[in-house]
Design a protein around this motif. Structure first.
Motif, PDB file in Angstrom:
ATOM      1  N   LEU A 576       0.999  -1.346  -0.343  1.00 17.61           N
ATOM      2  CA  LEU A 576       0.313   0.122   0.051  1.00 17.61           C
ATOM      3  C   LEU A 576       1.183   1.114  -0.007  1.00 17.61           C
ATOM      4  O   LEU A 576       0.335   2.166  -0.305  1.00 17.61           O
ATOM      5  N   TYR A 577       2.302   1.448   0.269  1.00 18.26           N
ATOM      6  CA  TYR A 577       3.153   2.311   1.039  1.00 18.26           C
ATOM      7  C   TYR A 577       3.163   2.527  -0.496  1.00 18.26           C
ATOM      8  O   TYR A 577       3.346   4.014  -0.540  1.00 18.26           O
ATOM      9  N   ALA A 578       3.953   1.664  -1.338  1.00 21.73           N
ATOM     10  CA  ALA A 578       4.373   2.110  -2.688  1.00 21.73           C
ATOM     11  C   ALA A 578       4.107   3.027  -3.310  1.00 21.73           C
ATOM     12  O   ALA A 578       4.048   3.672  -4.401  1.00 21.73           O
ATOM     13  N   LEU A 580       0.806   4.391  -2.909  1.00 22.83           N
ATOM     14  CA  LEU A 580       0.887   5.659  -1.693  1.00 22.83           C
ATOM     15  C   LEU A 580       1.738   6.962  -2.084  1.00 22.83           C
ATOM     16  O   LEU A 580       1.896   8.088  -2.698  1.00 22.83           O
ATOM     17  N   GLY A 581       4.057   6.035  -2.325  1.00 21.84           N
ATOM     18  CA  GLY A 581       4.318   6.406  -2.263  1.00 21.84           C
ATOM     19  C   GLY A 581       4.203   7.499  -3.919  1.00 21.84           C
ATOM     20  O   GLY A 581       4.520   8.674  -4.123  1.00 21.84           O
ATOM     21  N   MET A 582       4.127   6.799  -5.052  1.00 25.07           N
ATOM     22  CA  MET A 582       3.833   6.773  -6.267  1.00 25.07           C
ATOM     23  C   MET A 582       2.780   7.801  -6.712  1.00 25.07           C
ATOM     24  O   MET A 582       3.263   8.691  -7.939  1.00 25.07           O
ATOM     25  N   ILE A 583       1.832   7.993  -5.986  1.00 20.24           N
ATOM     26  CA  ILE A 583       1.179   8.789  -6.354  1.00 20.24           C
ATOM     27  C   ILE A 583       1.158  10.125  -5.201  1.00 20.24           C
ATOM     28  O   ILE A 583       1.402  10.892  -6.027  1.00 20.24           O
ATOM     29  N   MET A 584       1.872   9.864  -4.282  1.00 21.65           N
ATOM     30  CA  MET A 584       2.611  11.087  -3.764  1.00 21.65           C
ATOM     31  C   MET A 584       3.570  11.758  -5.018  1.00 21.65           C
ATOM     32  O   MET A 584       3.192  12.920  -5.203  1.00 21.65           O
ATOM     33  N   ARG A 585       4.237  11.042  -5.992  1.00 18.07           N
ATOM     34  CA  ARG A 585       4.567  11.516  -6.767  1.00 18.07           C
ATOM     35  C   ARG A 585       4.486  12.649  -7.777  1.00 18.07           C
ATOM     36  O   ARG A 585       4.733  13.754  -8.319  1.00 18.07           O
ATOM     37  N   LYS A 609       0.281  -0.589 -12.668  1.00 20.31           N
ATOM     38  CA  LYS A 609       0.665  -0.978 -12.459  1.00 20.31           C
ATOM     39  C   LYS A 609      -0.099  -1.766 -11.308  1.00 20.31           C
ATOM     40  O   LYS A 609      -0.051  -2.730 -10.941  1.00 20.31           O
ATOM     41  N   TYR A 610      -1.448  -0.549 -10.843  1.00 20.86           N
ATOM     42  CA  TYR A 610      -2.222  -0.988 -10.170  1.00 20.86           C
ATOM     43  C   TYR A 610      -3.928  -1.076  -9.910  1.00 20.86           C
ATOM     44  O   TYR A 610      -4.443  -0.452  -9.701  1.00 20.86           O
ATOM     45  N   PRO A 611      -3.421  -1.960 -11.489  1.00 23.23           N
ATOM     46  CA  PRO A 611      -5.078  -1.991 -11.248  1.00 23.23           C
ATOM     47  C   PRO A 611      -6.671  -2.201 -10.294  1.00 23.23           C
ATOM     48  O   PRO A 611      -7.508  -1.825 -10.537  1.00 23.23           O
ATOM     49  N   LEU A 612      -5.669  -2.920  -9.288  1.00 21.56           N
ATOM     50  CA  LEU A 612      -6.935  -3.472  -8.198  1.00 21.56           C
ATOM     51  C   LEU A 612      -6.896  -2.385  -6.608  1.00 21.56           C
ATOM     52  O   LEU A 612      -7.466  -2.632  -5.737  1.00 21.56           O
ATOM     53  N   SER A 613      -6.019  -1.493  -6.954  1.00 24.20           N
ATOM     54  CA  SER A 613      -6.272  -0.504  -5.990  1.00 24.20           C
ATOM     55  C   SER A 613      -7.238   0.387  -5.712  1.00 24.20           C
ATOM     56  O   SER A 613      -8.166   0.615  -6.589  1.00 24.20           O
ATOM     57  N   ILE A 614      -7.530   0.710  -4.641  1.00 26.27           N
ATOM     58  CA  ILE A 614      -8.289   1.472  -3.483  1.00 26.27           C
ATOM     59  C   ILE A 614      -8.518   3.211  -4.246  1.00 26.27           C
ATOM     60  O   ILE A 614      -9.364   3.638  -3.847  1.00 26.27           O
ATOM     61  N   TYR A 615      -6.886   3.707  -4.594  1.00 26.84           N
ATOM     62  CA  TYR A 615      -6.777   4.569  -5.209  1.00 26.84           C
ATOM     63  C   TYR A 615      -7.264   4.568  -6.919  1.00 26.84           C
ATOM     64  O   TYR A 615      -7.333   5.537  -7.586  1.00 26.84           O
ATOM     65  N   TYR A 616      -7.921   3.426  -7.526  1.00 25.24           N
ATOM     66  CA  TYR A 616      -7.808   3.627  -9.194  1.00 25.24           C
ATOM     67  C   TYR A 616      -8.542   4.814  -9.211  1.00 25.24           C
ATOM     68  O   TYR A 616      -8.454   5.352 -10.442  1.00 25.24           O
ATOM     69  N   ASP A 617      -9.680   4.593  -8.660  1.00 28.82           N
ATOM     70  CA  ASP A 617     -10.648   5.696  -8.689  1.00 28.82           C
ATOM     71  C   ASP A 617     -10.454   7.269  -9.110  1.00 28.82           C
ATOM     72  O   ASP A 617     -10.466   7.751 -10.055  1.00 28.82           O
ATOM     73  N   ASP A 618      -9.924   7.149  -8.068  1.00 28.59           N
ATOM     74  CA  ASP A 618      -9.457   8.681  -8.068  1.00 28.59           C
ATOM     75  C   ASP A 618      -8.108   9.443  -8.810  1.00 28.59           C
ATOM     76  O   ASP A 618      -8.379  10.146  -9.024  1.00 28.59           O
ATOM     77  N   VAL A 619      -6.871   8.873  -8.933  1.00 29.67           N
ATOM     78  CA  VAL A 619      -6.100   8.747 -10.317  1.00 29.67           C
ATOM     79  C   VAL A 619      -7.200   8.757 -11.105  1.00 29.67           C
ATOM     80  O   VAL A 619      -6.470   9.605 -12.159  1.00 29.67           O
ATOM     81  N   ARG A 620      -7.510   7.872 -12.050  1.00 29.39           N
ATOM     82  CA  ARG A 620      -8.361   7.877 -13.396  1.00 29.39           C
ATOM     83  C   ARG A 620      -9.220   8.823 -13.186  1.00 29.39           C
ATOM     84  O   ARG A 620      -9.290   9.801 -14.274  1.00 29.39           O
ATOM     85  N   LEU A 621     -10.060  10.151 -12.215  1.00 29.55           N
ATOM     86  CA  LEU A 621     -10.729  10.925 -12.068  1.00 29.55           C
ATOM     87  C   LEU A 621      -9.688  12.322 -12.190  1.00 29.55           C
ATOM     88  O   LEU A 621     -10.114  12.912 -13.145  1.00 29.55           O
ATOM     89  N   ARG A 622      -8.728  11.852 -11.966  1.00 35.03           N
ATOM     90  CA  ARG A 622      -7.867  13.268 -11.686  1.00 35.03           C
ATOM     91  C   ARG A 622      -7.134  12.875 -13.199  1.00 35.03           C
ATOM     92  O   ARG A 622      -7.495  14.367 -14.182  1.00 35.03           O
ATOM     93  N   LEU A 623      -6.825  12.028 -13.973  1.00 33.76           N
ATOM     94  CA  LEU A 623      -6.603  12.093 -15.345  1.00 33.76           C
ATOM     95  C   LEU A 623      -7.562  13.162 -16.413  1.00 33.76           C
ATOM     96  O   LEU A 623      -6.878  13.291 -17.002  1.00 33.76           O
ATOM     97  N   ARG A 624      -8.709  12.439 -15.860  1.00 37.66           N
ATOM     98  CA  ARG A 624      -9.645  12.246 -16.568  1.00 37.66           C
ATOM     99  C   ARG A 624     -10.430  14.216 -16.781  1.00 37.66           C
ATOM    100  O   ARG A 624      -9.934  15.234 -17.875  1.00 37.66           O
TER     101      ARG A 624
END
Length: 628
Positions: A576-578, A580-585, A609-624
């Motif tokens: 999980l911390y890996a 979160l680390g990528m999201i922080m960067r 890299k993390y298709p099953l992450s609980i943060y997947y939707d948050d990241v996808r929305l930011r990309l949109r």
């Protein structure tokens, strides 16, 4: 005279032939009893059939159930209990002719049932029997010309079946007949809005406002929910502008605010000569959207207006809050990144302050201090304590203010938070024993469940900082069982429970971690960083990564995003911390450095890299958002 003779003869017969009279009476009683027994038998038979039909329905034997319902309603029409299930079956099948036939049978037995007559009218509409439904509804209206309830039922039925124009005709009939021009206006506005007939909805809302200008907020709330399409918004503004109502002009200000035309919203209120209380509400709304400069102008406009003492006092409070917010920066630098964001176990309570905002902060302090002294205001004393504790780190001054709140009149709304703050303050002073004793004292008299759980949470925090993992685990395990997932503190406690599992029986690493968290509560971030640096070298990869990620978060709060970036690069693997680390960067590049190209590349890499992450939707929305 003839009538007298008849009565006399009757009496003579009764006296002369008592046996004959007794026989007649017995015959009548016997007939009545037979009729009553027959009715009871019939009712019992119908109830048995009804129960059998219900059983058929539950078993999925629809035809058999319908046949029985038909028999019951043919043999004994006019009983609502028997008619309702048949009505439902025929309606679902859209068998309007049969439904009409049974409605008519029902009404022959119960001609005064207004609801059934209205429902029959609705069935006529569905059957496309135009003349019949119009005639029936008109007849019901004429017979009940003074009944609000009947007219409302007719109108609702007509509107639900898309007969808007005839509904308006019926509505106007009632208004004219009863000299009630505004009858049902607000509800009609709602009905037309649901039908997307926005023009007629506006007619009704404006009519309602002309009679009830005190209900302006209700109408404004409705209009602000209309679609944001250009044609609808233009219609709203044109109709409000053309109206001669002051209330309509005030709603125009709300519309401008929704469109983020904040200065225009202010100007409309001034041109409309609105009540100062309306300007105060605008100032509060501007505060929520962080339009501090304009909010300051609006609030000072209120202070210079001719208004009530209550409005002036509220304005002063809001102005002080404005100065507070101008001073404070958010605890969260980035939208997603952060070590257990908002969890008080691991988050310092102290707030970051914008440089160069000391004048605004001192303005807030002066206002609160004046209100505390001159008005004996518990709220002002509490807010002053918050500034001294959370911003100025004046622990002794804050303690005086919080203690003062406990003794002031009107303190009830602030008592729970004040007591919790006094515990936080003792933790910040490093006096865990006194903090624990104070919590125990408060728990002995606490009764409200939420406050009890908040005090138990404080106990859990103290156990963490006192390095008592076993006692802490027992307490949070019990709290999780007792709390509902919807409780405000539930996630915080659950996160602590999960973290304890990470450390397991490793008391050495847990001791270092607990020391770091305690130092953060004392505003000793540099010393906490040193503890976490040593913990990041733990022999346990998971504990090491946990400490490393919290380190990166603290450096981010220190204003050193580059150092945070480099630290996150050392977190490897699929933990999980890996993630979160990528999201922080990515967020550092996105929000702090405005390097969107690099941020997008990292976001895309994360999704891959993390298709099953609980943060997947948050990241996808930011990309949109970035793509648009």
């Amino acid at each position: 005279m003839k009538q007298y003779r008849l009565t006399f003869l009757t009496l003579l017969l009764l006296i002369t032939w008592p046996g004959l009279y007794a026989q007649k009476t017995n015959d009548i009683l016997e007939m009545l009893q037979k009729s009553m027994h027959a009715n009871q038998a019939r009712a019992g038979t119908q109830d048995k059939k009804y129960q059998q039909a219900r059983a058929f329905e539950k078993a999925g034997l629809w035809k058999e159930a319908e046949q029985l319902y038909r028999e019951i309603n043919l043999e004994e029409p006019g009983v609502s209990k028997y008619f309702s299930p048949l009505k439902s079956i025929l309606g679902q099948r859209k068998d309007w002719p049969e439904l009409i036939k049974f409605y008519q049978l029902y009404l022959q037995a119960r001609p005064d049932d207004i609801n059934a007559r209205i429902d029959l009218g609705g069935t006529y509409i569905l059957a496309d029997s135009t003349q019949r439904w119009q005639a029936l509804f008109q007849q019901i209206a004429d017979e009940n010309i003074a009944s609000e309830t009947v007219f409302k039922r007719i109108i609702n039925k007509l509107m639900s079946l898309s007969e808007d124009e005839f509904a308006r005709e019926i509505l106007q009939q009632y208004r004219q007949a009863n000299d009630a021009p505004g009858f049902y206006a607000f509800s009609m506005g709602n009905l037309f809005a649901m039908r997307m007939n926005y023009e007629q909805a506006l007619d009704e809302y404006l009519l309602f406002l002309s009679l009830r200008p005190d209900k302006i907020q209700s109408v404004s709330d409705k209009l602000l929910t209309f679609p944001e399409t250009p044609d609808v918004q233009t219609l709203i503004k044109d109709r409000l502008s053309a109206s001669g109502l002051q209330a309509a002009r005030l709603i125009l200000s709300d519309v401008a605010f929704k469109e983020k035309a904040y200065q225009q919203a202010f100007e409309i209120l001034k041109n409309t000569q609105a009540d100062p209380a309306r300007f105060l509400e605008l100032g509060k709304d501007l505060l929520t959207v962080r339009e501090y400069t304009l909010a300051d102008s609006v609030l000072h406009f209120v202070l210079n207006a001719n208004t009530t003492e209550d409005v002036l006092e509220q304005t002063v409070y809001v102005l002080a809050k404005l100065y507070e917010q101008q001073t404070i920066q958010t605890r969260n630098v980035l939208p997603i990144s952060g070590f257990y964001r908002g969890n008080p176990f691991f988050t310092s309570p102290f707030l970051r302050v914008d440089e160069g905002s000391s004048a605004a902060l001192m303005g807030a302090v002066a206002i609160y201090d004046s209100l505390r002294t001159n008005k004996a205001s518990a709220e002002a004393a509490f807010r002053l304590g918050e500034i001294r504790f959370l911003i100025l780190f004046d622990l002794d001054g804050a303690q005086l203010n919080y203690t003062e709140v406990l003794q002031m009149p009107g303190n009830l709304p602030f008592l729970p938070q004040t007591k919790l703050r006094l515990v936080d303050l003792l933790i910040a002073k490093g006096n865990l024993s006194a903090a624990r004793a104070l919590v125990s004292d408060y728990l002995s008299t606490a009764s409200h469940p939420q406050f009890v759980f908040a005090l138990k949470q404080k106990t859990a925090q103290i156990l963490l900082y006192q390095n008592e993992p076993d006692s802490l685990n027992a307490l949070v395990t019990g709290m999780v069982r007792q709390m509902n997932p919807s409780d405000a503190l539930y996630n915080d406690v659950l996160e602590v429970s999960g973290l304890l599992k990470t450390f397991g029986s490793d008391t050495t690493d847990f001791t270092v971690f607990a020391e770091a968290q305690f130092l953060l509560q004392q505003n000793k971030r540099t010393e906490a960083i040193k503890r976490l640096e040593s913990l990041s070298l733990s022999s346990s990869p998971e504990i090491g990564q946990l400490a490393t990620y919290q380190l990166a978060t603290l450096y981010l709060l220190q204003g050193e995003p580059e150092k945070a970036w480099q630290i996150t690069l050392t977190i490897e693997g699929g933990s999980l911390y890996a993630e979160l680390g990528m999201i922080m960067r990515a967020e550092i590049k996105d929000y702090l450095e405005d390097d969107l190209a690099t941020a997008i590349d990292i976001y895309l890499e994360f999704l891959d890299k993390y298709p099953l992450s609980i943060y997947y939707d948050d990241v996808r929305l930011r990309l949109r958002e970035l793509a648009s």
